[in-house]
Design a protein around this motif. Structure first.
Motif, PDB file in Angstrom:
ATOM      1  N   ASP A  58       0.924  -0.959   0.289  1.00 39.76           N
ATOM      2  CA  ASP A  58      -0.022  -0.111  -0.235  1.00 39.76           C
ATOM      3  C   ASP A  58       0.598   1.068  -0.615  1.00 39.76           C
ATOM      4  OD1 ASP A  58      -2.566  -1.265  -0.246  1.00 39.76           O
ATOM      5  OD2 ASP A  58      -2.455  -1.379   2.153  1.00 39.76           O
ATOM      6  N   VAL A  59       2.115   1.034   0.535  1.00 45.51           N
ATOM      7  CA  VAL A  59       3.131   2.307   0.766  1.00 45.51           C
ATOM      8  C   VAL A  59       3.255   2.973  -0.669  1.00 45.51           C
ATOM      9  CG1 VAL A  59       3.420   1.735   2.744  1.00 45.51           C
ATOM     10  CG2 VAL A  59       4.778   0.764   1.654  1.00 45.51           C
ATOM     11  N   LEU A  60       4.438   3.779  -1.130  1.00 44.66           N
ATOM     12  CA  LEU A  60       4.525   3.871  -2.423  1.00 44.66           C
ATOM     13  C   LEU A  60       5.949   3.418  -2.546  1.00 44.66           C
ATOM     14  CD1 LEU A  60       5.015   5.712  -4.766  1.00 44.66           C
ATOM     15  CD2 LEU A  60       6.378   7.052  -3.347  1.00 44.66           C
ATOM     16  N   VAL A  90      10.168   4.703   2.004  1.00 45.21           N
ATOM     17  CA  VAL A  90       9.429   4.066   0.130  1.00 45.21           C
ATOM     18  C   VAL A  90       9.831   3.206   0.197  1.00 45.21           C
ATOM     19  CG1 VAL A  90       9.754   4.879  -1.722  1.00 45.21           C
ATOM     20  CG2 VAL A  90       9.167   6.667  -0.435  1.00 45.21           C
ATOM     21  N   VAL A  91       9.880   1.937  -0.784  1.00 45.29           N
ATOM     22  CA  VAL A  91       9.729   0.680  -0.576  1.00 45.29           C
ATOM     23  C   VAL A  91      10.635   0.601  -2.641  1.00 45.29           C
ATOM     24  CG1 VAL A  91       9.710  -1.683  -1.519  1.00 45.29           C
ATOM     25  CG2 VAL A  91       8.679  -0.179   0.713  1.00 45.29           C
ATOM     26  N   ALA A 117       6.486   3.774 -10.359  1.00 44.91           N
ATOM     27  CA  ALA A 117       6.125   3.971  -8.635  1.00 44.91           C
ATOM     28  C   ALA A 117       4.216   3.413  -9.162  1.00 44.91           C
ATOM     29  CB  ALA A 117       5.848   5.405  -8.903  1.00 44.91           C
ATOM     30  N   PHE A 118       4.542   2.698  -7.832  1.00 42.30           N
ATOM     31  CA  PHE A 118       3.192   1.712  -7.562  1.00 42.30           C
ATOM     32  C   PHE A 118       2.932   2.458  -6.376  1.00 42.30           C
ATOM     33  CE2 PHE A 118       5.904  -1.017 -10.484  1.00 42.30           C
ATOM     34  CZ  PHE A 118       4.393  -1.379 -11.289  1.00 42.30           C
ATOM     35  N   ARG A 119       1.541   2.464  -6.112  1.00 46.24           N
ATOM     36  CA  ARG A 119       0.993   2.967  -4.822  1.00 46.24           C
ATOM     37  C   ARG A 119      -0.531   1.240  -5.060  1.00 46.24           C
ATOM     38  NH1 ARG A 119       0.371   7.819  -3.957  1.00 46.24           N
ATOM     39  NH2 ARG A 119       1.833   7.994  -2.656  1.00 46.24           N
ATOM     40  N   GLY A 120      -0.488   1.105  -4.255  1.00 44.42           N
ATOM     41  CA  GLY A 120      -2.361  -0.329  -3.380  1.00 44.42           C
ATOM     42  C   GLY A 120      -1.540  -0.804  -5.193  1.00 44.42           C
ATOM     43  N   GLN A 138      13.792  13.914  -5.408  1.00 46.58           N
ATOM     44  CA  GLN A 138      12.779  14.889  -5.965  1.00 46.58           C
ATOM     45  C   GLN A 138      11.814  14.218  -6.528  1.00 46.58           C
ATOM     46  OE1 GLN A 138      14.844  18.020  -8.172  1.00 46.58           O
ATOM     47  NE2 GLN A 138      15.762  19.113  -6.685  1.00 46.58           N
ATOM     48  N   TRP A 139      11.424  13.446  -7.632  1.00 50.70           N
ATOM     49  CA  TRP A 139      10.591  12.352  -8.413  1.00 50.70           C
ATOM     50  C   TRP A 139       9.676  11.487  -7.696  1.00 50.70           C
ATOM     51  CZ3 TRP A 139       9.841   7.641  -9.575  1.00 50.70           C
ATOM     52  CH2 TRP A 139       9.500   7.414 -10.823  1.00 50.70           C
ATOM     53  N   VAL A 140      10.156  11.370  -6.382  1.00 54.37           N
ATOM     54  CA  VAL A 140       9.653  10.501  -5.355  1.00 54.37           C
ATOM     55  C   VAL A 140       8.521  10.964  -4.230  1.00 54.37           C
ATOM     56  CG1 VAL A 140       9.847   8.555  -3.694  1.00 54.37           C
ATOM     57  CG2 VAL A 140      11.066   8.471  -5.783  1.00 54.37           C
ATOM     58  N   HIS A 141       9.439  12.153  -4.164  1.00 58.50           N
ATOM     59  CA  HIS A 141       8.990  13.171  -3.237  1.00 58.50           C
ATOM     60  C   HIS A 141       7.406  13.970  -3.895  1.00 58.50           C
ATOM     61  CE1 HIS A 141      10.927  13.370   0.401  1.00 58.50           C
ATOM     62  NE2 HIS A 141      12.359  13.865  -0.347  1.00 58.50           N
ATOM     63  N   SER A 142       8.154  13.931  -5.473  1.00 58.82           N
ATOM     64  CA  SER A 142       6.846  14.602  -6.193  1.00 58.82           C
ATOM     65  C   SER A 142       5.616  14.459  -6.150  1.00 58.82           C
ATOM     66  CB  SER A 142       6.912  15.346  -7.029  1.00 58.82           C
ATOM     67  OG  SER A 142       7.317  14.092  -8.570  1.00 58.82           O
ATOM     68  N   LEU A 143       5.714  12.044  -5.698  1.00 55.66           N
ATOM     69  CA  LEU A 143       4.445  11.603  -5.966  1.00 55.66           C
ATOM     70  C   LEU A 143       3.917  11.557  -4.095  1.00 55.66           C
ATOM     71  CD1 LEU A 143       6.833   9.228  -7.600  1.00 55.66           C
ATOM     72  CD2 LEU A 143       4.934  10.641  -8.427  1.00 55.66           C
ATOM     73  N   GLN A 144       4.689  12.136  -3.736  1.00 56.56           N
ATOM     74  CA  GLN A 144       4.143  11.652  -2.131  1.00 56.56           C
ATOM     75  C   GLN A 144       3.187  12.714  -1.745  1.00 56.56           C
ATOM     76  OE1 GLN A 144       8.279  11.333   0.161  1.00 56.56           O
ATOM     77  NE2 GLN A 144       7.780   9.527   0.665  1.00 56.56           N
ATOM     78  N   THR A 145       2.542  13.681  -2.156  1.00 58.65           N
ATOM     79  CA  THR A 145       1.658  14.664  -1.729  1.00 58.65           C
ATOM     80  C   THR A 145       0.683  14.805  -2.352  1.00 58.65           C
ATOM     81  OG1 THR A 145       2.812  16.167  -4.179  1.00 58.65           O
ATOM     82  CG2 THR A 145       3.918  16.485  -1.557  1.00 58.65           C
TER      83      THR A 145
END
Length: 145
Positions: A58-60, A90-91, A117-120, A138-145
């Motif tokens: 379920d996590v990024l 993040v995994v 990037a996958f989530r769920g 930076q790319w991963v951070h942009s996906l967390q918001t």
């Protein structure tokens, strides 16, 4: 991911764990093997584990699709690892496409390296080409918001 719990696949024994979302920052361990669920480093996926990790987490989850013959992939490997160290909640995982073609096939990987990037179990973004660790982070951070 629901508000109370999320699922995390153990990178060591592949058991799916249910973890309270509030405990993700507390370095949770696997209920079966007691190893850390969030390691802060990429783990290798194979044909059997790739689908489970992608579908059940379920996590990024950031998966680097790469090949052993790909020079940009080899150059990016330490950068991917450095980004994983910066983002321990993040995994990060890797799939060697020349070894596990069937694991990469469902995701239509057309160029290497490609990070997805996958989530769920759902793809939420992808990035092709080798990047330095700061740009990966930076790319991963942009996906967390």
């Amino acid at each position: 991911m629901n508000e109370q719990n999320c699922h995390l696949v153990c990178p060591h024994c592949q058991v799916t764990n249910r973890v309270p979302a509030a405990r993700l920052s507390a370095a949770p361990n696997c209920g079966k093997c007691s190893q850390p669920l969030l390691t802060g480093s990429p783990h290798e996926l194979n044909a059997q584990t790739a689908s489970k990790v992608i579908q059940k987490n379920d996590v990024l989850t950031i998966v680097d699709f790469w090949a052993s013959w790909c020079q940009p992939c080899i150059m990016m490997a330490p950068q991917f690892k450095a980004a994983a160290n910066q983002l321990p909640q993040v995994v990060f995982a890797k799939v060697q496409t020349d070894k596990y073609e069937q694991a990469a096939a469902p995701y239509n990987i057309r160029s290497l390296p490609t990070m997805v990037a996958f989530r769920g179990g759902k793809e939420i973004a992808r990035q092709s080409g080798a990047l330095p660790s700061q740009q990966i982070a930076q790319w991963v951070h942009s996906l967390q918001t």
